[in-house]
Design a protein around this motif. Structure first.
Motif, mmCIF file in Angstrom:
data_model
loop_
_atom_site.group_PDB
_atom_site.id
_atom_site.type_symbol
_atom_site.label_atom_id
_atom_site.label_comp_id
_atom_site.label_asym_id
_atom_site.label_seq_id
_atom_site.Cartn_x
_atom_site.Cartn_y
_atom_site.Cartn_z
ATOM 1 N N ARG A 32 9.062 27.231 -5.465
ATOM 2 C CA ARG A 32 7.646 26.909 -5.315
ATOM 3 C C ARG A 32 6.912 26.919 -6.653
ATOM 4 O O ARG A 32 5.906 26.225 -6.826
ATOM 5 C CB ARG A 32 6.981 27.899 -4.357
ATOM 6 C CG ARG A 32 7.438 27.757 -2.912
ATOM 7 C CD ARG A 32 6.727 28.760 -2.011
ATOM 8 N NE ARG A 32 7.178 28.661 -0.627
ATOM 9 C CZ ARG A 32 6.653 27.852 0.282
ATOM 10 N NH1 ARG A 32 5.634 27.069 -0.062
ATOM 11 N NH2 ARG A 32 7.114 27.820 1.509
ATOM 12 N N ALA A 33 7.414 27.711 -7.588
ATOM 13 C CA ALA A 33 6.751 27.799 -8.890
ATOM 14 C C ALA A 33 6.893 26.509 -9.700
ATOM 15 O O ALA A 33 6.109 26.263 -10.624
ATOM 16 C CB ALA A 33 7.314 28.972 -9.686
ATOM 17 N N LEU A 35 5.928 23.436 -9.695
ATOM 18 C CA LEU A 35 4.975 22.535 -9.051
ATOM 19 C C LEU A 35 5.233 21.075 -9.400
ATOM 20 O O LEU A 35 5.202 20.201 -8.529
ATOM 21 C CB LEU A 35 3.546 22.920 -9.445
ATOM 22 C CG LEU A 35 3.036 24.291 -9.000
ATOM 23 C CD1 LEU A 35 1.583 24.470 -9.428
ATOM 24 C CD2 LEU A 35 3.171 24.458 -7.500
ATOM 25 N N ARG A 38 8.221 19.633 -7.550
ATOM 26 C CA ARG A 38 7.959 19.469 -6.119
ATOM 27 C C ARG A 38 7.033 18.277 -5.855
ATOM 28 O O ARG A 38 7.208 17.542 -4.881
ATOM 29 C CB ARG A 38 7.380 20.765 -5.543
ATOM 30 C CG ARG A 38 8.439 21.862 -5.414
ATOM 31 C CD ARG A 38 7.842 23.224 -5.132
ATOM 32 N NE ARG A 38 7.333 23.361 -3.778
ATOM 33 C CZ ARG A 38 8.078 23.652 -2.708
ATOM 34 N NH1 ARG A 38 9.390 23.812 -2.833
ATOM 35 N NH2 ARG A 38 7.527 23.796 -1.520
ATOM 36 N N ALA A 94 3.374 23.904 2.119
ATOM 37 C CA ALA A 94 3.319 23.893 0.650
ATOM 38 C C ALA A 94 1.950 24.380 0.175
ATOM 39 O O ALA A 94 1.196 23.634 -0.466
ATOM 40 C CB ALA A 94 3.614 22.493 0.119
ATOM 41 N N PRO A 95 1.612 25.639 0.471
ATOM 42 C CA PRO A 95 0.285 26.146 0.086
ATOM 43 C C PRO A 95 0.051 26.134 -1.416
ATOM 44 O O PRO A 95 -1.088 26.003 -1.870
ATOM 45 C CB PRO A 95 0.278 27.575 0.646
ATOM 46 C CG PRO A 95 1.727 27.939 0.784
ATOM 47 C CD PRO A 95 2.421 26.667 1.138
ATOM 48 N N GLU A 96 1.139 26.265 -2.189
ATOM 49 C CA GLU A 96 0.982 26.260 -3.646
ATOM 50 C C GLU A 96 0.509 24.899 -4.145
ATOM 51 O O GLU A 96 -0.192 24.803 -5.159
ATOM 52 C CB GLU A 96 2.300 26.662 -4.325
ATOM 53 C CG GLU A 96 3.398 25.615 -4.334
ATOM 54 C CD GLU A 96 4.057 25.383 -2.977
ATOM 55 O OE1 GLU A 96 4.859 24.433 -2.884
ATOM 56 O OE2 GLU A 96 3.790 26.148 -2.029
ATOM 57 N N LEU A 97 0.871 23.833 -3.430
ATOM 58 C CA LEU A 97 0.392 22.499 -3.774
ATOM 59 C C LEU A 97 -0.981 22.244 -3.158
ATOM 60 O O LEU A 97 -1.829 21.578 -3.766
ATOM 61 C CB LEU A 97 1.385 21.434 -3.299
ATOM 62 C CG LEU A 97 2.773 21.458 -3.947
ATOM 63 C CD1 LEU A 97 3.656 20.367 -3.359
ATOM 64 C CD2 LEU A 97 2.670 21.297 -5.456
ATOM 65 N N TRP A 98 -1.175 22.761 -1.978
ATOM 66 C CA TRP A 98 -2.443 22.533 -1.286
ATOM 67 C C TRP A 98 -3.614 23.145 -2.050
ATOM 68 O O TRP A 98 -4.748 22.661 -1.955
ATOM 69 C CB TRP A 98 -2.374 23.100 0.128
ATOM 70 C CG TRP A 98 -3.413 22.501 1.025
ATOM 71 C CD1 TRP A 98 -4.550 23.096 1.482
ATOM 72 C CD2 TRP A 98 -3.420 21.170 1.561
ATOM 73 N NE1 TRP A 98 -5.263 22.228 2.261
ATOM 74 C CE2 TRP A 98 -4.597 21.036 2.326
ATOM 75 C CE3 TRP A 98 -2.548 20.088 1.457
ATOM 76 C CZ2 TRP A 98 -4.923 19.858 2.992
ATOM 77 C CZ3 TRP A 98 -2.871 18.913 2.119
ATOM 78 C CH2 TRP A 98 -4.043 18.809 2.869
ATOM 79 N N ARG A 99 -3.347 24.176 -2.824
ATOM 80 C CA ARG A 99 -4.413 24.784 -3.625
ATOM 81 C C ARG A 99 -4.933 23.835 -4.698
ATOM 82 O O ARG A 99 -6.005 24.059 -5.271
ATOM 83 C CB ARG A 99 -3.911 26.083 -4.266
ATOM 84 C CG ARG A 99 -3.833 27.255 -3.293
ATOM 85 C CD ARG A 99 -3.611 28.565 -4.017
ATOM 86 N NE ARG A 99 -2.242 28.693 -4.489
ATOM 87 C CZ ARG A 99 -1.259 29.247 -3.780
ATOM 88 N NH1 ARG A 99 -1.499 29.716 -2.574
ATOM 89 N NH2 ARG A 99 -0.035 29.330 -4.275
ATOM 90 N N TYR A 169 -2.854 18.799 -10.300
ATOM 91 C CA TYR A 169 -1.958 19.523 -11.211
ATOM 92 C C TYR A 169 -2.238 19.142 -12.663
ATOM 93 O O TYR A 169 -2.308 20.001 -13.548
ATOM 94 C CB TYR A 169 -0.507 19.215 -10.855
ATOM 95 C CG TYR A 169 0.494 19.751 -11.854
ATOM 96 C CD1 TYR A 169 0.832 21.100 -11.869
ATOM 97 C CD2 TYR A 169 1.085 18.909 -12.796
ATOM 98 C CE1 TYR A 169 1.736 21.602 -12.795
ATOM 99 C CE2 TYR A 169 1.991 19.395 -13.723
ATOM 100 C CZ TYR A 169 2.313 20.742 -13.720
ATOM 101 O OH TYR A 169 3.203 21.240 -14.645
ATOM 102 N N GLN A 172 -4.997 20.747 -14.652
ATOM 103 C CA GLN A 172 -4.735 22.074 -15.205
ATOM 104 C C GLN A 172 -4.066 21.998 -16.573
ATOM 105 O O GLN A 172 -3.961 23.008 -17.269
ATOM 106 C CB GLN A 172 -3.846 22.874 -14.246
ATOM 107 C CG GLN A 172 -4.476 23.129 -12.890
ATOM 108 C CD GLN A 172 -3.568 23.919 -11.969
ATOM 109 O OE1 GLN A 172 -2.368 24.082 -12.231
ATOM 110 N NE2 GLN A 172 -4.124 24.432 -10.885
#
Length: 245
Positions: A32-33, A35, A38, A94-99, A169, A172
């Motif tokens: 998941r890290a 990003l 993914r 995929a909450p890490e992407l949804w953020r 993404y 950032q």
């Protein structure tokens, strides 16, 4: 219509299944890290899902960038609905992407209005150039509701991937403007296989998708993913016609 549509959708699903299984495994095995990786997997899987429709006769592109979709409204509505379902699945898995998602920025009503105007600016000139006359197209008004669901549902998924995940993404890593430019160019580049191999239509498709991608990316930068979806969906809806065989 429904029986025939179920056959079309089943054939499409069977055709895609081996590739989607591999993409699913790739996505599941990627930490998941990671990003960026993914996001790349999801974008590539989407390109497969979209471009596989062409040889199956579910849609076609002309040299004038006119898009003809299946005349079966059930098929279109089902594809649009499944796209929305996939968005919901991504939000949960995929909450890490949804953020990274920003549905709206600033005034939502203004953003939606801007998205609609941008979509019309993209689509109306092509519609006029192509001479699309709805009243002269057999079955157009029966087909249209399904096309509306597809135009906004399927393009919502595409915008979530390109403008929500990728552009979010990139913001950032670089300035918002540069992130928008990268997102727009990436959007066009992801149509290269469709333009140069699947349809062999070349630069007209790439030019239109570059303009469309940059426009939607700039709308996303200022107003969010939802207005960008309205812009994208409206443009496609305006230049689409039923694919009559």
């Amino acid at each position: 219509m429904i029986t025939q549509g179920m056959g079309v959708l089943t054939n499409y699903g069977v055709h895609l299944a081996p590739g989607l299984v591999l993409f699913g495994l790739w996505f599941a095995l990627t930490p998941r890290a990671m990003l960026a990786m993914r996001i790349l997997i999801l974008l590539t899987a989407f390109v497969l899902m979209r471009d596989a429709m062409t040889p199956l006769g579910m849609w076609s592109l002309s040299s004038e960038v006119q898009i003809a979709f299946s005349a079966n409204a059930f098929v279109l509505a089902a594809l649009g609905g499944m796209s929305v379902l996939l968005i919901m699945v991504l939000a949960r898995t995929a909450p890490e992407l949804w953020r990274l998602m920003r549905w709206t920025i600033g005034n939502p009503a203004l953003g939606l209005a801007v998205g609609l105007v941008v979509g019309c600016l993209l689509g109306v000139p092509l519609r006029v150039y192509q001479g699309i006359e709805a009243f002269e197209i057999h079955g157009y008004w029966v087909w249209l509701p399904g096309m509306v669901v597809l135009a906004y549902g399927a393009n919502a998924l595409e915008e979530v991937l390109f403008r929500g995940f990728l552009q979010g993404y990139l913001e950032q890593q670089v300035t918002p403007l540069r992130a928008a430019l990268i997102s727009g160019v990436a959007f066009a580049a992801c149509h290269a296989f469709l333009a140069l191999s699947v349809t062999q239509l070349g630069w007209p498709v790439l030019l239109f998708t570059l303009i469309e991608g940059l426009a939607c990316a700039l709308v996303r930068m200022r107003y969010g993913v939802l207005p960008a979806t309205v812009a994208h969906g409206t443009a496609i809806l305006l230049i689409a016609v039923p694919y009559l065989t």
